[in-house]
Design a protein around this motif. Sequence first.
Motif, mmCIF file in Angstrom:
data_model
loop_
_atom_site.group_PDB
_atom_site.id
_atom_site.type_symbol
_atom_site.label_atom_id
_atom_site.label_comp_id
_atom_site.label_asym_id
_atom_site.label_seq_id
_atom_site.Cartn_x
_atom_site.Cartn_y
_atom_site.Cartn_z
ATOM 1 N N ASN A 41 1.404 -11.626 -2.750
ATOM 2 C CA ASN A 41 -0.148 -11.691 -2.664
ATOM 3 C C ASN A 41 -0.781 -10.395 -3.560
ATOM 4 O OD1 ASN A 41 0.809 -14.172 -1.389
ATOM 5 N ND2 ASN A 41 0.362 -13.073 0.569
ATOM 6 N N ASP A 42 -0.160 -9.149 -2.784
ATOM 7 C CA ASP A 42 -0.900 -7.971 -3.530
ATOM 8 C C ASP A 42 -0.233 -7.645 -4.747
ATOM 9 O OD1 ASP A 42 -2.867 -7.184 -1.583
ATOM 10 O OD2 ASP A 42 -1.502 -6.924 -0.057
ATOM 11 N N LEU A 43 1.358 -7.771 -4.905
ATOM 12 C CA LEU A 43 1.801 -7.573 -6.294
ATOM 13 C C LEU A 43 1.014 -8.204 -7.411
ATOM 14 C CD1 LEU A 43 4.080 -5.805 -7.498
ATOM 15 C CD2 LEU A 43 5.485 -7.891 -7.309
ATOM 16 N N ASP A 45 -8.855 -9.762 -8.304
ATOM 17 C CA ASP A 45 -9.026 -9.905 -6.616
ATOM 18 C C ASP A 45 -8.723 -10.989 -5.846
ATOM 19 O OD1 ASP A 45 -10.297 -9.369 -4.266
ATOM 20 O OD2 ASP A 45 -11.813 -7.978 -5.149
ATOM 21 N N ARG A 46 -8.013 -10.757 -4.984
ATOM 22 C CA ARG A 46 -7.478 -11.851 -4.211
ATOM 23 C C ARG A 46 -8.666 -12.605 -3.392
ATOM 24 N NH1 ARG A 46 -2.995 -9.656 0.162
ATOM 25 N NH2 ARG A 46 -3.418 -11.473 1.136
ATOM 26 N N ILE A 47 -9.756 -11.861 -3.147
ATOM 27 C CA ILE A 47 -10.685 -12.704 -2.364
ATOM 28 C C ILE A 47 -11.779 -13.095 -3.437
ATOM 29 C CG2 ILE A 47 -9.961 -12.296 -0.080
ATOM 30 C CD1 ILE A 47 -11.960 -10.006 -0.005
ATOM 31 N N GLY A 72 10.355 -1.556 3.519
ATOM 32 C CA GLY A 72 9.191 -1.420 2.907
ATOM 33 C C GLY A 72 8.644 -2.515 2.036
ATOM 34 N N MET A 73 7.311 -2.754 2.042
ATOM 35 C CA MET A 73 6.790 -4.025 1.194
ATOM 36 C C MET A 73 6.779 -3.157 -0.307
ATOM 37 S SD MET A 73 4.309 -6.235 3.452
ATOM 38 C CE MET A 73 4.317 -7.525 2.297
ATOM 39 N N ILE A 74 7.198 -4.133 -1.074
ATOM 40 C CA ILE A 74 7.005 -3.944 -2.534
ATOM 41 C C ILE A 74 5.825 -4.547 -2.872
ATOM 42 C CG2 ILE A 74 8.109 -3.911 -4.921
ATOM 43 C CD1 ILE A 74 9.263 -1.978 -2.970
ATOM 44 N N GLU A 75 4.494 -4.045 -2.974
ATOM 45 C CA GLU A 75 3.352 -4.747 -3.217
ATOM 46 C C GLU A 75 2.379 -4.157 -4.276
ATOM 47 O OE1 GLU A 75 1.576 -6.278 0.368
ATOM 48 O OE2 GLU A 75 1.909 -4.341 1.318
ATOM 49 N N VAL A 76 2.956 -3.103 -4.878
ATOM 50 C CA VAL A 76 2.270 -2.199 -5.439
ATOM 51 C C VAL A 76 3.078 -1.914 -6.699
ATOM 52 C CG1 VAL A 76 0.885 -0.031 -6.126
ATOM 53 C CG2 VAL A 76 0.859 -0.927 -3.822
ATOM 54 N N LEU A 93 -8.371 3.452 1.235
ATOM 55 C CA LEU A 93 -7.550 3.788 2.545
ATOM 56 C C LEU A 93 -7.237 2.463 3.428
ATOM 57 C CD1 LEU A 93 -6.916 6.627 3.729
ATOM 58 C CD2 LEU A 93 -8.875 6.325 5.279
ATOM 59 N N ARG A 94 -6.252 2.029 3.013
ATOM 60 C CA ARG A 94 -5.722 0.821 3.375
ATOM 61 C C ARG A 94 -4.354 0.830 3.958
ATOM 62 N NH1 ARG A 94 -4.158 -4.552 -0.150
ATOM 63 N NH2 ARG A 94 -3.109 -5.483 1.527
ATOM 64 N N ALA A 95 -4.070 0.258 4.956
ATOM 65 C CA ALA A 95 -2.433 -0.189 5.452
ATOM 66 C C ALA A 95 -1.835 1.209 5.944
ATOM 67 C CB ALA A 95 -1.720 -0.862 4.515
ATOM 68 N N ILE A 149 8.663 -6.830 12.131
ATOM 69 C CA ILE A 149 7.100 -6.448 12.588
ATOM 70 C C ILE A 149 6.769 -5.487 11.412
ATOM 71 C CG2 ILE A 149 5.608 -5.533 14.415
ATOM 72 C CD1 ILE A 149 8.036 -6.077 16.368
ATOM 73 N N ARG A 150 5.485 -6.090 10.882
ATOM 74 C CA ARG A 150 4.935 -5.121 9.821
ATOM 75 C C ARG A 150 3.803 -4.353 10.408
ATOM 76 N NH1 ARG A 150 1.473 -7.467 5.285
ATOM 77 N NH2 ARG A 150 -0.157 -8.051 6.674
ATOM 78 N N THR A 151 3.915 -3.057 10.064
ATOM 79 C CA THR A 151 2.804 -2.054 10.766
ATOM 80 C C THR A 151 1.393 -2.531 10.143
ATOM 81 O OG1 THR A 151 3.283 -0.490 9.143
ATOM 82 C CG2 THR A 151 4.160 -0.297 10.994
ATOM 83 N N LEU A 152 0.311 -2.011 10.890
ATOM 84 C CA LEU A 152 -0.794 -2.491 10.584
ATOM 85 C C LEU A 152 -1.277 -2.427 9.055
ATOM 86 C CD1 LEU A 152 -3.852 -2.435 11.513
ATOM 87 C CD2 LEU A 152 -3.709 -0.019 11.974
ATOM 88 N N ASP A 153 -1.945 -3.511 8.631
ATOM 89 C CA ASP A 153 -2.440 -3.511 7.213
ATOM 90 C C ASP A 153 -3.968 -3.964 7.149
ATOM 91 O OD1 ASP A 153 -2.994 -3.881 4.543
ATOM 92 O OD2 ASP A 153 -1.353 -5.472 4.377
ATOM 93 N N LEU A 154 -4.608 -2.956 7.648
ATOM 94 C CA LEU A 154 -6.080 -3.227 7.696
ATOM 95 C C LEU A 154 -6.868 -2.205 6.582
ATOM 96 C CD1 LEU A 154 -7.177 -3.038 11.486
ATOM 97 C CD2 LEU A 154 -7.124 -4.663 9.948
HETATM 98 MG MG MG Z 1 0.080 -7.353 1.129
#
Ligand code: MG
Length: 582
Positions: free
Chosen positions: A463-465, A473-475, A437-441, A366-368, A338-343
Amino acid sequence: MTLACYGLGVAGTRPIAIGPAFLLDRSPLAVAPRSVNAAAVAGELQRLEDALAAAREALRVVRDQIPSSTPVKVAEFIDSHLLMLEDAALVDPARALIRERSFSAEWALEQHRMSLVKMFEDMEDPYLRSRRDDVDHVVQHILGFLLGGRSSDPESDADLRGCIIIAHDISPADTVILRQQQVAAFVTESGGPTSHTAILARSLNLPTVVGVHKVTSYFRPGETVVVDSEAGVVLADVDAEILAHYRERMRELEERRARLQHLVKKPSLSADGIPVSLLGNLELPEDTAATRANGAAGVGLYRTEFLYMNRDDLPDEEEHLAAYLEVVHGLEGVPVTIRTLDLGVDKQVDGSSATCPPACNPALGLRAIRLCLKEPDLFRPQLRAILRASAHGPVRLLIPMLSGIRELDSVLALIEQVSRELDHEGLAFDPRMPIGGMIEVPAAALWATAFARRLDFLSIGTNDLIQYTLAVDRIDDTVSHLHDPLHPAILRLIRMTIEAGRTRGIPVSMCGEMAGNPRYVSLLLGLGLREFSMQPDSLLEIKELVRSSHIARLERATEELFAHLDDQEPEQLAQAIERICS
Ligand code: MG
Ligand code: PEP
């Protein structure tokens, strides 16, 4: 001559459709500027009220007819439109324009619609900007009644089975009805990757291409159209050869899906006998069934953002717990991550005080986990619920967007504190619940050894890495051509992360889109990846590839590639990478 239009494809398991074009009249209604004389003002006000009441009633009817099999998101969209219809802010300014400037009801409403649309378009946040479509849909819905009774029911007497619906835009209410009528695909002029049409299409699993400029003026009703949502292309006037090609491709895809079914129960072992764990990514608890049906060994990423969407308040601990237990019980004993909130990037949290100043870059803001640490009241109920869920089955907790060790230490301290509270309250949880932990940075990948020392597992979020490493930019589709998962810098960061896990003796998985793409499987196996998490629909295809792979050979080829990474010309390097991939 073949006509080809391009847009953003939203591909599901059935990415291609062929059928007759049906042009849904959802072009914006034309409203003429008109004033009335003073005696007619009261009448105009009444017309507006009548149209509003009729619009509400029609939408309620649609809401009540939604079959139980419809994804919950669809009902949520319609509920949000109903709420907008109840909101005084939607029509009060139009009422004022009728009273004070004697505008006709429709012209007053249209004037107000234009100012609301402008307000949304000026917003920095791409997600909020895309909410402009909702305002448009709702006001157009009322205007339909003012201008002669156009209802939400799209062409109820037409037989739309198997049709390709081409429209300026499609509202959530239309989507429900069109789905009941078994349409084959959607093509729309408006909508970006975060538009609600794209979101709904994803959950309805219909081939969809959005953002196809001027598509309603190019296609003729009834002509045969091909929608290829993998390529984001819509074709008409195709010759027999192209049509045969797509028919063949559809047949192949169907056959392939059927052929892969025998793999569901087969072990996920490479040809040289190495086990590779294949896990599912979940967006909603409802995805549990597809995860099981495709034989996933567990859930490698359960995104929990859905709990915060389309509402004004925050979910409480019990609501979190219910959503987690639905998946834990549904998957009977396999691990659920379960990944904690990523907003915070394209979605802001309603009910949170955190806001982004207009000039800032939300992807770097101020993300995630940063947001969660700043707002413990937002975070604690989720942490408590994940811990409590761990008493009911194998649960793992995953922290997104980590960039520094102090940040990680703060999260671990908070988890410790919450565990003590639960203990004190006599609430059960697994004190050995694995924390990852996510490795995305890029900073986290470069410093993965330090993260690996404190954590039980790592999960690479490509996706973020890729977004952060390549500054793409992803979007933003204007830079999507620069998105390159095979960039040597990306491969190096993935390798460093896998090695850090190996050195520290902890598992490393990958849950970004790269893990579910057949093109990258050989290279990732060669890099040492042994846990892949992906959309459930991709699991069997990836399993087939794993089972035919000789990992020892792939590892040797990948070692060789890295030995010469710095002294090869880009062209040579690309060819060497390609050789491993193919
Ligand atoms: Mg991500
Ligand atoms: C990722 O960044 O690769 C990832 C899996 O997380 P998300 O796509 O939810 O940001």
